[in-house]
Design a protein around this motif. Structure first.
Motif, PDB file in Angstrom:
ATOM      1  N   TYR A  79     -31.385 -61.841  36.402  1.00  0.00           N
ATOM      2  CA  TYR A  79     -30.337 -61.044  37.025  1.00  0.00           C
ATOM      3  C   TYR A  79     -30.089 -59.796  36.184  1.00  0.00           C
ATOM      4  CZ  TYR A  79     -29.055 -65.284  39.604  1.00  0.00           C
ATOM      5  OH  TYR A  79     -29.063 -66.388  40.411  1.00  0.00           O
TER       6      TYR A  79
ATOM      7  N   MET B 259     -19.555 -54.969  37.566  1.00  0.00           N
ATOM      8  CA  MET B 259     -20.210 -55.431  38.794  1.00  0.00           C
ATOM      9  C   MET B 259     -20.586 -56.908  38.676  1.00  0.00           C
ATOM     10  SD  MET B 259     -20.592 -52.655  40.753  1.00  0.00           S
ATOM     11  CE  MET B 259     -22.031 -52.856  41.776  1.00  0.00           C
ATOM     12  N   GLY B 260     -21.035 -57.440  39.783  1.00  0.00           N
ATOM     13  CA  GLY B 260     -21.538 -58.803  39.788  1.00  0.00           C
ATOM     14  C   GLY B 260     -22.978 -58.877  39.348  1.00  0.00           C
ATOM     15  N   LEU B 261     -23.542 -60.060  39.436  1.00  0.00           N
ATOM     16  CA  LEU B 261     -24.938 -60.272  39.065  1.00  0.00           C
ATOM     17  C   LEU B 261     -25.828 -60.105  40.286  1.00  0.00           C
ATOM     18  CD1 LEU B 261     -23.065 -62.357  37.219  1.00  0.00           C
ATOM     19  CD2 LEU B 261     -25.319 -62.919  36.335  1.00  0.00           C
TER      20      LEU B 261
ATOM     21  N   GLU C 299     -32.913 -59.654  45.156  1.00  0.00           N
ATOM     22  CA  GLU C 299     -32.240 -58.552  45.850  1.00  0.00           C
ATOM     23  C   GLU C 299     -32.710 -57.180  45.374  1.00  0.00           C
ATOM     24  OE1 GLU C 299     -27.760 -59.913  46.294  1.00  0.00           O
ATOM     25  OE2 GLU C 299     -28.582 -60.455  44.341  1.00  0.00           O
TER      26      GLU C 299
ATOM     27  N   PHE D  69     -29.556 -60.947  32.481  1.00  0.00           N
ATOM     28  CA  PHE D  69     -29.320 -62.360  32.226  1.00  0.00           C
ATOM     29  C   PHE D  69     -30.448 -63.193  32.810  1.00  0.00           C
ATOM     30  CE2 PHE D  69     -25.224 -62.520  30.299  1.00  0.00           C
ATOM     31  CZ  PHE D  69     -24.514 -61.434  30.795  1.00  0.00           C
TER      32      PHE D  69
ATOM     33  N   ALA E 209     -26.711 -73.582  37.498  1.00  0.00           N
ATOM     34  CA  ALA E 209     -27.604 -72.815  36.638  1.00  0.00           C
ATOM     35  C   ALA E 209     -26.935 -72.562  35.293  1.00  0.00           C
ATOM     36  CB  ALA E 209     -27.971 -71.493  37.302  1.00  0.00           C
TER      37      ALA E 209
ATOM     38  N   PHE F 239     -26.941 -70.145  31.870  1.00  0.00           N
ATOM     39  CA  PHE F 239     -27.282 -68.762  31.568  1.00  0.00           C
ATOM     40  C   PHE F 239     -27.496 -68.539  30.077  1.00  0.00           C
ATOM     41  CE2 PHE F 239     -26.772 -66.197  35.391  1.00  0.00           C
ATOM     42  CZ  PHE F 239     -26.244 -67.140  36.252  1.00  0.00           C
ATOM     43  N   GLY F 240     -28.354 -67.564  29.788  1.00  0.00           N
ATOM     44  CA  GLY F 240     -28.488 -67.077  28.436  1.00  0.00           C
ATOM     45  C   GLY F 240     -27.362 -66.110  28.128  1.00  0.00           C
ATOM     46  N   GLN F 241     -27.380 -65.562  26.904  1.00  0.00           N
ATOM     47  CA  GLN F 241     -26.318 -64.678  26.456  1.00  0.00           C
ATOM     48  C   GLN F 241     -26.545 -63.232  26.860  1.00  0.00           C
ATOM     49  OE1 GLN F 241     -23.252 -65.612  24.918  1.00  0.00           O
ATOM     50  NE2 GLN F 241     -24.098 -67.379  25.964  1.00  0.00           N
TER      51      GLN F 241
ATOM     52  N   ILE G 174     -21.086 -72.478  43.966  1.00  0.00           N
ATOM     53  CA  ILE G 174     -20.753 -72.683  42.564  1.00  0.00           C
ATOM     54  C   ILE G 174     -19.728 -71.634  42.144  1.00  0.00           C
ATOM     55  CG2 ILE G 174     -21.682 -72.998  40.228  1.00  0.00           C
ATOM     56  CD1 ILE G 174     -24.508 -72.951  41.443  1.00  0.00           C
TER      57      ILE G 174
ATOM     58  N   TYR H  40     -18.332 -69.717  38.718  1.00  0.00           N
ATOM     59  CA  TYR H  40     -18.628 -69.427  37.320  1.00  0.00           C
ATOM     60  C   TYR H  40     -17.503 -68.610  36.697  1.00  0.00           C
ATOM     61  CZ  TYR H  40     -23.511 -70.948  37.589  1.00  0.00           C
ATOM     62  OH  TYR H  40     -24.654 -71.695  37.718  1.00  0.00           O
TER      63      TYR H  40
ATOM     64  N   GLN I  51     -16.899 -65.886  33.498  1.00  0.00           N
ATOM     65  CA  GLN I  51     -17.597 -65.048  32.531  1.00  0.00           C
ATOM     66  C   GLN I  51     -16.599 -64.341  31.636  1.00  0.00           C
ATOM     67  OE1 GLN I  51     -19.955 -61.712  33.987  1.00  0.00           O
ATOM     68  NE2 GLN I  51     -21.413 -61.961  32.304  1.00  0.00           N
TER      69      GLN I  51
ATOM     70  N   GLY J  44     -22.529 -64.776  28.776  1.00  0.00           N
ATOM     71  CA  GLY J  44     -23.130 -65.149  30.038  1.00  0.00           C
ATOM     72  C   GLY J  44     -22.183 -66.011  30.862  1.00  0.00           C
ATOM     73  N   PRO J  45     -22.387 -66.079  32.167  1.00  0.00           N
ATOM     74  CA  PRO J  45     -21.532 -66.914  33.024  1.00  0.00           C
ATOM     75  C   PRO J  45     -21.614 -68.386  32.627  1.00  0.00           C
ATOM     76  CG  PRO J  45     -22.819 -65.372  34.340  1.00  0.00           C
ATOM     77  CD  PRO J  45     -23.375 -65.322  32.958  1.00  0.00           C
TER      78      PRO J  45
ATOM     79  N   PHE K 296     -20.631 -72.328  33.964  1.00  0.00           N
ATOM     80  CA  PHE K 296     -20.344 -73.162  35.125  1.00  0.00           C
ATOM     81  C   PHE K 296     -18.931 -73.735  35.056  1.00  0.00           C
ATOM     82  CE2 PHE K 296     -21.185 -76.180  38.437  1.00  0.00           C
ATOM     83  CZ  PHE K 296     -20.564 -77.367  38.041  1.00  0.00           C
TER      84      PHE K 296
ATOM     85  N   PHE L 252     -16.778 -65.657  39.285  1.00  0.00           N
ATOM     86  CA  PHE L 252     -17.754 -65.380  40.329  1.00  0.00           C
ATOM     87  C   PHE L 252     -17.982 -66.621  41.172  1.00  0.00           C
ATOM     88  CE2 PHE L 252     -19.339 -61.331  38.879  1.00  0.00           C
ATOM     89  CZ  PHE L 252     -19.205 -61.352  37.506  1.00  0.00           C
TER      90      PHE L 252
ATOM     91  N   THR M  80     -27.296 -66.542  44.695  1.00  0.00           N
ATOM     92  CA  THR M  80     -26.751 -65.201  44.920  1.00  0.00           C
ATOM     93  C   THR M  80     -25.288 -65.169  44.528  1.00  0.00           C
ATOM     94  OG1 THR M  80     -28.272 -64.951  46.770  1.00  0.00           O
ATOM     95  CG2 THR M  80     -26.463 -63.388  46.633  1.00  0.00           C
ATOM     96  N   PHE M  81     -24.878 -64.108  43.827  1.00  0.00           N
ATOM     97  CA  PHE M  81     -23.518 -63.983  43.323  1.00  0.00           C
ATOM     98  C   PHE M  81     -22.722 -62.929  44.066  1.00  0.00           C
ATOM     99  CE2 PHE M  81     -23.182 -66.346  39.295  1.00  0.00           C
ATOM    100  CZ  PHE M  81     -24.451 -66.853  39.236  1.00  0.00           C
ATOM    101  N   GLY M  82     -21.417 -63.116  44.095  1.00  0.00           N
ATOM    102  CA  GLY M  82     -20.496 -62.108  44.583  1.00  0.00           C
ATOM    103  C   GLY M  82     -20.108 -61.151  43.470  1.00  0.00           C
ATOM    104  N   GLU M  83     -19.205 -60.192  43.786  1.00  0.00           N
ATOM    105  CA  GLU M  83     -18.867 -59.142  42.834  1.00  0.00           C
ATOM    106  C   GLU M  83     -17.973 -59.626  41.705  1.00  0.00           C
ATOM    107  OE1 GLU M  83     -19.704 -56.945  46.671  1.00  0.00           O
ATOM    108  OE2 GLU M  83     -18.227 -58.476  46.163  1.00  0.00           O
TER     109      GLU M  83
END
Lengths: 112, 115
Positions: free
Chosen positions: A35, A41-43, A59, A90, A101, A103-105, B34, B36, B38, B43-44, B46, B89, B104-107
Motif C-alpha cells: 500500500y 489520506m487512507g491506504l 488500485e 506499507f 492483515a 502491517f509493517g512499520q 475490518i 484498524y 493507526q 502501521g495500522p 487490527f 480505518f 481495500t481501505f477507506g480514507e
C-alpha cells in the motif's frame, strides 16, 4: 517473532532513480500486500499476492512492479521514481481471506 | 469503481464518552470487514473484524455493527480514553473464495479524545 519487516525505513531518491522496497514476514502467511499512504489520506492498494507465485494489480499499480520471491518475501520496485511517488509505503500480510492483515512499520520515501 | 469510505474525517470526544465511527461501503459483494487503528508514525493495527453473516461483534471496549441493507458499518468505542486518539480505518476484504484476496481501505477518521 518479528512479524512484518520492511526495509529501508527511510529513503530519498532523485527523479528517475530506481529502487526496491523489501518486505518479509515470518508468520507463514499466504497473502501479502503493498500500500501507499499519502499525507492525511487512507491506504491505497498498489499490488497484492494472494499466494506464492501469484501477483495482482491493486488500485494504483502504475509506476510499480512487484515480485513474490518466496512465501516470506514480497518486494516492490520503482523503475523510474517520480515526485508523485513520494509517500509512505506499507507492506502487509495475512494468512488467508477472512483474516486480519498485519502491517509493517512503513518505508518513508521522498522523491526529489 | 468499488470503494470503501467513511462519513466523517474528524471526530472529537470527551474522555469517558462513547465514540462512534462510521463507514460506508459500496461493493454489495463485500463479505468481510475490518477496523484498524493507526497511531502517528506507525502501521495500522487490527482492532476487530466482522463477517457478513453477522450483524454485531464485540471485543474489549469495542463493538462493530454491520448493516448490510444500507451497506454501512460502525465502530463503537466505550469509555474512550486518551490512548484511543488515532486515525481509524475500515477495510473490506472478502472471505469466500469468490471474493478474492483484495483488501481495500477507506480514507480514515481522526479521533481526538479531550481530557
Amino acid at each position: 517473532n518479528a512479524g512484518v519487516t520492511q526495509t529501508p525505513k527511510f529513503q530519498v531518491l532523485k527523479t528517475g532513480q530506481s529502487m526496491t522496497l523489501q518486505c518479509a514476514q515470518d508468520m507463514n502467511h499466504n497473502s501479502m500486500y503493498w500500500y501507499r499512504q499519502d499525507p492525511g489520506m487512507g491506504l491505497r492498494l498498489i499490488y497484492y499476492s494472494a499466494s506464492e507465485g501469484t501477483t495482482d494489480k491493486g488500485e494504483v499499480p502504475n509506476g510499480y512492479n512487484v515480485s513474490r520471491l518466496n512465501k516470506r518475501e514480497f518486494s516492490l520496485r520503482l523503475e523510474s521514481a517520480a515526485p508523485s511517488q513520494t509517500s509512505v509505503y506499507f507492506c502487509a500480510s495475512r494468512r488467508d481471506r477472512g483474516t486480519e492483515a498485519f502491517f509493517g512499520q512503513g518505508t518513508r520515501l521522498t522523491v526529489v | 469503481g468499488e470503494s470503501v469510505g467513511l462519513h466523517l474525517p474528524t471526530l472529537s470526544v470527551q474522555e469517558g464518552d462513547n465514540s462512534i465511527i462510521n463507514c460506508a461501503y459500496s461493493n454489495s459483494a463485500s463479505d468481510y470487514f475490518i477496523w484498524y487503528k493507526q497511531e502517528s508514525g506507525k502501521g495500522p493495527q487490527f482492532i476487530i473484524d466482522i463477517r457478513s453473516n453477522m450483524d454485531k461483534r464485540q471485543g474489549q471496549r469495542v463493538t462493530v455493527l454491520l448493516n448490510k441493507t444500507v451497506k454501512h458499518l460502525s465502530l463503537q468505542i466505550a469509555a474512550t480514553q486518551p490512548g484511543d486518539s488515532a486515525v481509524y480505518f475500515c477495510a473490506e476484504g472478502g472471505f469466500q473464495e469468490t471474493s478474492g484476496s483484495r483488501l481495500t481501505f477507506g480514507e480514515g477518521t481522526q479521533l481526538t479524545v479531550n481530557p
